[in-house]
Write an enzyme that holds these catalytic residues in place. Structure first.
Site, PDB file in Angstrom:
ATOM      1  N   HIS A 160       0.680  -1.282   0.055  1.00  0.00           N
ATOM      2  CA  HIS A 160      -0.008   0.038  -0.129  1.00  0.00           C
ATOM      3  C   HIS A 160       0.926   1.330  -0.059  1.00  0.00           C
ATOM      4  O   HIS A 160       1.470   1.642   0.969  1.00  0.00           O
ATOM      5  CB  HIS A 160      -0.842  -0.088   1.441  1.00  0.00           C
ATOM      6  CG  HIS A 160      -1.782   1.242   1.561  1.00  0.00           C
ATOM      7  ND1 HIS A 160      -3.098   1.188   1.249  1.00  0.00           N
ATOM      8  CD2 HIS A 160      -1.485   2.643   1.895  1.00  0.00           C
ATOM      9  CE1 HIS A 160      -3.372   2.560   1.432  1.00  0.00           C
ATOM     10  NE2 HIS A 160      -2.449   3.101   1.939  1.00  0.00           N
ATOM     11  N   GLY A 219      -3.087  -3.913  11.905  1.00  0.00           N
ATOM     12  CA  GLY A 219      -3.350  -4.267  10.455  1.00  0.00           C
ATOM     13  C   GLY A 219      -4.979  -4.293  10.613  1.00  0.00           C
ATOM     14  O   GLY A 219      -5.732  -3.696   9.612  1.00  0.00           O
ATOM     15  N   GLY A 235     -10.620   3.575   7.458  1.00  0.00           N
ATOM     16  CA  GLY A 235     -11.000   2.377   8.036  1.00  0.00           C
ATOM     17  C   GLY A 235     -11.083   2.168   9.550  1.00  0.00           C
ATOM     18  O   GLY A 235     -12.190   1.499  10.187  1.00  0.00           O
ATOM     19  N   ASN A 253      -8.028  11.206   4.318  1.00  0.00           N
ATOM     20  CA  ASN A 253      -7.551  11.487   2.862  1.00  0.00           C
ATOM     21  C   ASN A 253      -9.057  11.367   2.036  1.00  0.00           C
ATOM     22  O   ASN A 253      -8.990  11.468   0.937  1.00  0.00           O
ATOM     23  CB  ASN A 253      -6.573  10.868   2.240  1.00  0.00           C
ATOM     24  CG  ASN A 253      -6.884   9.195   2.533  1.00  0.00           C
ATOM     25  OD1 ASN A 253      -8.040   8.564   2.426  1.00  0.00           O
ATOM     26  ND2 ASN A 253      -5.764   8.645   3.065  1.00  0.00           N
ATOM     27  N   ILE A 296     -10.487   8.728   1.015  1.00  0.00           N
ATOM     28  CA  ILE A 296     -10.404   7.449   0.268  1.00  0.00           C
ATOM     29  C   ILE A 296     -10.477   6.212   0.866  1.00  0.00           C
ATOM     30  O   ILE A 296      -9.644   5.971   1.863  1.00  0.00           O
ATOM     31  CB  ILE A 296      -9.178   7.659  -0.657  1.00  0.00           C
ATOM     32  CG1 ILE A 296      -9.359   8.895  -1.559  1.00  0.00           C
ATOM     33  CG2 ILE A 296      -9.242   6.411  -1.702  1.00  0.00           C
ATOM     34  CD1 ILE A 296     -10.529   8.914  -2.766  1.00  0.00           C
ATOM     35  N   HIS A 356      -4.605   3.049  -3.138  1.00  0.00           N
ATOM     36  CA  HIS A 356      -4.711   2.509  -1.802  1.00  0.00           C
ATOM     37  C   HIS A 356      -4.189   0.776  -1.577  1.00  0.00           C
ATOM     38  O   HIS A 356      -3.265   0.807  -0.528  1.00  0.00           O
ATOM     39  CB  HIS A 356      -6.196   2.327  -1.489  1.00  0.00           C
ATOM     40  CG  HIS A 356      -6.696   2.024  -0.053  1.00  0.00           C
ATOM     41  ND1 HIS A 356      -6.131   0.934   0.735  1.00  0.00           N
ATOM     42  CD2 HIS A 356      -7.320   2.944   0.661  1.00  0.00           C
ATOM     43  CE1 HIS A 356      -6.474   1.145   1.834  1.00  0.00           C
ATOM     44  NE2 HIS A 356      -7.369   2.328   1.960  1.00  0.00           N
ATOM     45  N   ARG A 375     -16.016 -19.303  38.863  1.00  0.00           N
ATOM     46  CA  ARG A 375     -15.873 -18.054  38.782  1.00  0.00           C
ATOM     47  C   ARG A 375     -15.586 -17.372  40.280  1.00  0.00           C
ATOM     48  O   ARG A 375     -14.805 -16.616  40.364  1.00  0.00           O
ATOM     49  CB  ARG A 375     -16.942 -17.347  38.302  1.00  0.00           C
ATOM     50  CG  ARG A 375     -18.465 -17.603  38.894  1.00  0.00           C
ATOM     51  CD  ARG A 375     -19.841 -16.743  38.374  1.00  0.00           C
ATOM     52  NE  ARG A 375     -20.954 -17.149  39.125  1.00  0.00           N
ATOM     53  CZ  ARG A 375     -21.767 -16.353  39.110  1.00  0.00           C
ATOM     54  NH1 ARG A 375     -21.960 -15.214  38.508  1.00  0.00           N
ATOM     55  NH2 ARG A 375     -22.991 -16.656  39.965  1.00  0.00           N
ATOM     56  N   GLU A 431     -16.798  -4.951  24.869  1.00  0.00           N
ATOM     57  CA  GLU A 431     -15.672  -6.124  25.047  1.00  0.00           C
ATOM     58  C   GLU A 431     -14.783  -5.916  24.048  1.00  0.00           C
ATOM     59  O   GLU A 431     -13.393  -6.404  24.437  1.00  0.00           O
ATOM     60  CB  GLU A 431     -16.836  -7.340  24.452  1.00  0.00           C
ATOM     61  CG  GLU A 431     -17.791  -7.869  25.870  1.00  0.00           C
ATOM     62  CD  GLU A 431     -19.104  -7.195  25.542  1.00  0.00           C
ATOM     63  OE1 GLU A 431     -20.089  -7.627  26.472  1.00  0.00           O
ATOM     64  OE2 GLU A 431     -19.090  -6.495  24.603  1.00  0.00           O
ATOM     65  N   PHE A 444     -19.529 -14.051  25.037  1.00  0.00           N
ATOM     66  CA  PHE A 444     -19.046 -12.546  24.493  1.00  0.00           C
ATOM     67  C   PHE A 444     -17.515 -12.530  24.003  1.00  0.00           C
ATOM     68  O   PHE A 444     -17.168 -11.577  23.815  1.00  0.00           O
ATOM     69  CB  PHE A 444     -19.455 -11.582  25.631  1.00  0.00           C
ATOM     70  CG  PHE A 444     -20.808 -11.586  25.924  1.00  0.00           C
ATOM     71  CD1 PHE A 444     -21.622 -11.872  25.183  1.00  0.00           C
ATOM     72  CD2 PHE A 444     -21.249 -11.139  27.196  1.00  0.00           C
ATOM     73  CE1 PHE A 444     -23.166 -11.982  25.269  1.00  0.00           C
ATOM     74  CE2 PHE A 444     -22.402 -11.091  27.644  1.00  0.00           C
ATOM     75  CZ  PHE A 444     -23.583 -11.541  26.793  1.00  0.00           C
ATOM     76  N   HIS A 489     -19.407 -18.270  32.991  1.00  0.00           N
ATOM     77  CA  HIS A 489     -20.623 -18.867  32.438  1.00  0.00           C
ATOM     78  C   HIS A 489     -20.431 -19.450  31.046  1.00  0.00           C
ATOM     79  O   HIS A 489     -20.759 -19.207  30.027  1.00  0.00           O
ATOM     80  CB  HIS A 489     -21.470 -17.642  32.269  1.00  0.00           C
ATOM     81  CG  HIS A 489     -22.022 -16.845  33.292  1.00  0.00           C
ATOM     82  ND1 HIS A 489     -21.159 -16.079  34.291  1.00  0.00           N
ATOM     83  CD2 HIS A 489     -23.095 -16.607  33.926  1.00  0.00           C
ATOM     84  CE1 HIS A 489     -21.743 -15.731  34.907  1.00  0.00           C
ATOM     85  NE2 HIS A 489     -23.119 -15.864  35.065  1.00  0.00           N
ATOM     86  N   HIS A 533     -26.650 -17.028  25.643  1.00  0.00           N
ATOM     87  CA  HIS A 533     -25.510 -16.896  26.314  1.00  0.00           C
ATOM     88  C   HIS A 533     -24.882 -18.192  26.822  1.00  0.00           C
ATOM     89  O   HIS A 533     -23.871 -18.175  27.424  1.00  0.00           O
ATOM     90  CB  HIS A 533     -26.323 -16.334  27.725  1.00  0.00           C
ATOM     91  CG  HIS A 533     -26.487 -15.060  27.570  1.00  0.00           C
ATOM     92  ND1 HIS A 533     -27.409 -14.259  26.644  1.00  0.00           N
ATOM     93  CD2 HIS A 533     -26.171 -13.858  28.493  1.00  0.00           C
ATOM     94  CE1 HIS A 533     -27.592 -13.132  26.917  1.00  0.00           C
ATOM     95  NE2 HIS A 533     -26.898 -12.623  27.936  1.00  0.00           N
TER      96      HIS A 533
END
Length: 665
Positions: A31, A119, A161, A190, A192, A265, A358, A412, A438, A462, A474
């Site tokens: 790039h 990246g 991005g 830019n 683009i 790009h 836990r 998260e 999650f 969990h 869940h």
């Protein structure tokens, strides 16, 4: 800014453009657009702004630069090479080649001066937020009047991005809430994208968005050194809130036919366009050209950089003499100190059983917080449920960084990237918690941590259908298999308080990421898990129950199903069957053992091989064979009490014994 300096910086910028387009063209991959568009920014930052020492890239109080827009890696490599980091011209010429230290996207630990693996867009923003938070913590802990041990800045460079990716929103919101006034996010605006013009997919008012987060926002012409000096120079002297600097640039600047378009790009300019660009910019035709004046400028700057660190070292020496207790704490955090009697200390911890995994882990965390100053933890709005709170320490809050607990909010992915940033300070071992299901939200942050060997500990609770009534949304099914598939990640699913204690020792000793996966439901302690760390958890898998003689069945299990496996073994033994039960809390550690040890656990003819785990069977067949019996989940769960789910899905003693007897027929 003096005219002579601006002329020199312009030469540096042109050199960055030349090196970048030459390296991309030689690789025929990469790039060129961002490096060419942001060349003046690189010249200013590495030529004027940064307080660092390229000859010691690990100086702890250095300014940090995180290139979130990692596809523009040649910008960073060019800057690192010119400013004196250990990055040779030969490596610039080997851009994107096998075993080079100039990969397509920057990788932590591979290239001198690369502060984070980036990246996947937006994650570098989260890393920078974590770094900034980490340094606010360290400054609060160690700075004293007359001794600014930590006063560095964190700079991140993001593209369109990065700004569109949701993780940057999560991280930026948290940074604004906490008021991280050591963080500067530079937005390479830019207009683009890879697919075309930004207006085709995004029309938000980004400036208003960042003001709403609680940031100070600035507009800067990306080619005006005086404007850069005004904004960045002022921020280096006084900054009250996180700063969002919108740098207006032209992608691929200098290219006659591709500047300002998406053609700059994601692919090389092409030999003809490179030649035309050099002609338009007044650059020599010579490939990888660096003017002697640029070399001389950075040689002179290196002397100033070395003096910066030398002055800091003298300050540190005086501070350590005046505050020996703080200096001792500093060294513990810098070396990630673990006391030699850690295992003894945890074994002495009394935890009343039965207890949820836990809750057992929470009891361990309370002890670790008191004896390990490098431990900092947080949760994604679930500390009352994933039980990650260190009760003897306060919360970190806006303007107050003296605590040890971080409320990441329902963010998260942002939590995962910020936790990696906390690690990147070099002085903090972070842990973070949420429900296991999650982990999907933060998976890519975990992936980059695994790729880069970041020492981050994830407490996932969990962990199965046995969380019960919250139901299949869940209840984790595929998550164990998914994370076990990730190289370098140690996933540990402990079965009782003994294995929970040893899981934390494993996580603290491993210089990489660990996921400790824990139950919501109460579990008993097992008779044969209370053994020395080196004989049990360190091996990843070990025998906890064995009938005399050749087994009819060998049962492999983890976590909350291990006690089911032992109960089934006892029932089978009463009807004349011989059974071996193997606890397999960490496949990754087991697979690293010697062949002799692995054979002693599961080699040879050991009867019908069985896996019992309330998750997907994917992966188990490497231990139980293609004909093995997998008592695992084959579907999503249901909303119901845990005891009803056990019957529904065959996770009770009667069902297990019936299925195993049937397998012999």
């Amino acid at each position: 800014m003096e005219e002579d300096l601006k002329k020199t910086l312009s030469k540096i910028a042109m050199t960055i453009r030349g090196l970048s387009m030459d390296a991309v063209q030689k690789a025929n991959s990469g790039h060129p657009g961002m490096p060419m568009g942001c060349a003046e920014l690189g010249a200013y930052m590495y030529g004027v702004l940064l307080r660092h020492n390229p000859k010691n890239s690990k100086w702890v109080n250095r300014d940090r630069v995180v290139l979130s827009a990692g596809h523009g890696s040649m910008w960073l490599y060019s800057c690192l090479h010119l400013s004196g980091f250990k990055l040779s011209m030969d490596e610039i010429k080997r851009f994107r080649q096998l075993h080079s230290i100039t990969p397509g996207h920057p990788e932590y630990g591979m290239t001198d001066g690369v502060e984070a693996t980036t990246g996947p867009l937006g994650q570098g923003v989260g890393n920078a937020v974590g770094l900034a938070l980490g340094y606010k913590i360290l400054a609060t802990k160690f700075n004293r009047d007359g001794f600014p041990i930590f006063n560095n800045k964190i700079y991140a460079i993001a593209g369109d991005g990065c700004i569109m990716e949701g993780v940057s929103s999560e991280a930026s919101s948290l940074a604004g809430h906490l008021g991280l006034n050591n963080l500067v996010l530079i937005y390479d605006s830019n207009k683009i994208c890879l697919d075309g013009n930004l207006v085709e997919c995004c029309s938000e008012d980004t400036k208003a968005r960042y003001k709403a987060y609680g940031w100070d926002v600035f507009d800067v012409d990306g080619y005006d050194f005086d404007a850069m000096e005004k904004v960045f120079g002022d921020l280096s002297r006084k900054q009250e809130r996180p700063a969002f600097v919108i740098l207006h640039t032209v992608i691929g600047k200098g290219s006659p036919h591709k500047a300002g378009t998406s053609k700059a790009h994601g692919s090389p300019l092409g030999p003809e366009e490179v030649a035309l660009t050099k002609e338009a910019l007044g650059l020599p035709k010579e490939e990888f050209y660096v003017p002697q004046a640029v070399r001389q400028y950075f040689d002179h700057r290196l002397e100033k950089d070395a003096k910066l660190e030398a002055d800091w070292n003298q300050l540190y020496k005086q501070w350590a003499g005046a505050h020996p207790d703080l200096a001792a704490e500093f060294e513990k955090m810098r070396t990630q100190y673990l006391p030699p009697d850690l295992e003894k200390t945890l074994n002495a911890l009394e935890i009343k059983v039965p207890i949820a995994g836990r809750a057992a882990s929470s009891a361990v965390i309370q002890v670790l917080g008191k004896i390990l100053p490098q431990i900092y933890g947080g949760s994604a709005d679930l500390s009352v449920s994933d039980l990650t709170m260190m009760k003897d320490f306060p919360l970190i809050s806006p303007g107050n960084f003296a605590g040890r607990n971080i409320k990441f909010g329902v963010r998260e992915f942002g939590m995962g990237t910020a936790s990696s940033g906390l690690f990147l300070t070099g002085m903090i071992t972070p842990f973070c918690g949420t429900f296991f299901t999650f982990s999907d939200y933060m998976r890519n942050a975990i992936r980059l941590a695994a790729l880069s060997h970041y020492h981050v500990i994830y407490q996932f609770t969990h962990d199965s259908i046995f969380l019960g009534e919250d139901g299949p949304t869940h209840q984790s099914i595929e998550h164990l298999a998914s994370l076990r598939a990730m190289p370098n990640l140690h996933l540990i699913r402990p079965a009782d308080t003994n294995e929970v204690k040893m899981a934390w020792i494993a996580a603290l000793r491993y210089r990489g990421p660990t996921a400790i996966v824990l139950s919501r439901q109460h579990l008993p302690d097992l008779a044969h898990t209370k053994i020395p760390y080196d004989e049990g958890m360190a091996r990843g898998g070990y025998i906890i129950y064995a009938s005399k003689g050749k087994p009819d069945f060998t049962i492999f299990s983890t976590g909350s199903e291990l006690h089911l496996a032992t109960e089934a073994a006892e029932r089978l033994e009463k009807i004349g069957k011989k059974v071996r039960v193997v606890s397999m809390p960490c496949w990754e550690l087991f697979d690293k053992q010697s062949d002799d040890y692995k054979d002693s656990v599961c080699g040879g003819d050991i009867g019908i091989r069985v896996a019992i785990e309330a998750g997907s069977e994917l992966g188990w067949h490497k231990y139980i064979g293609i004909d093995g019996v997998a008592i695992c989940m084959e579907s999503f769960g249901h909303s119901a009490p845990a005891e009803d789910l056990a019957i529904e899905f065959g996770f009770n003693v009667d069902a297990v014994v019936e299925r195993l007897i049937a397998s012999q027929q």
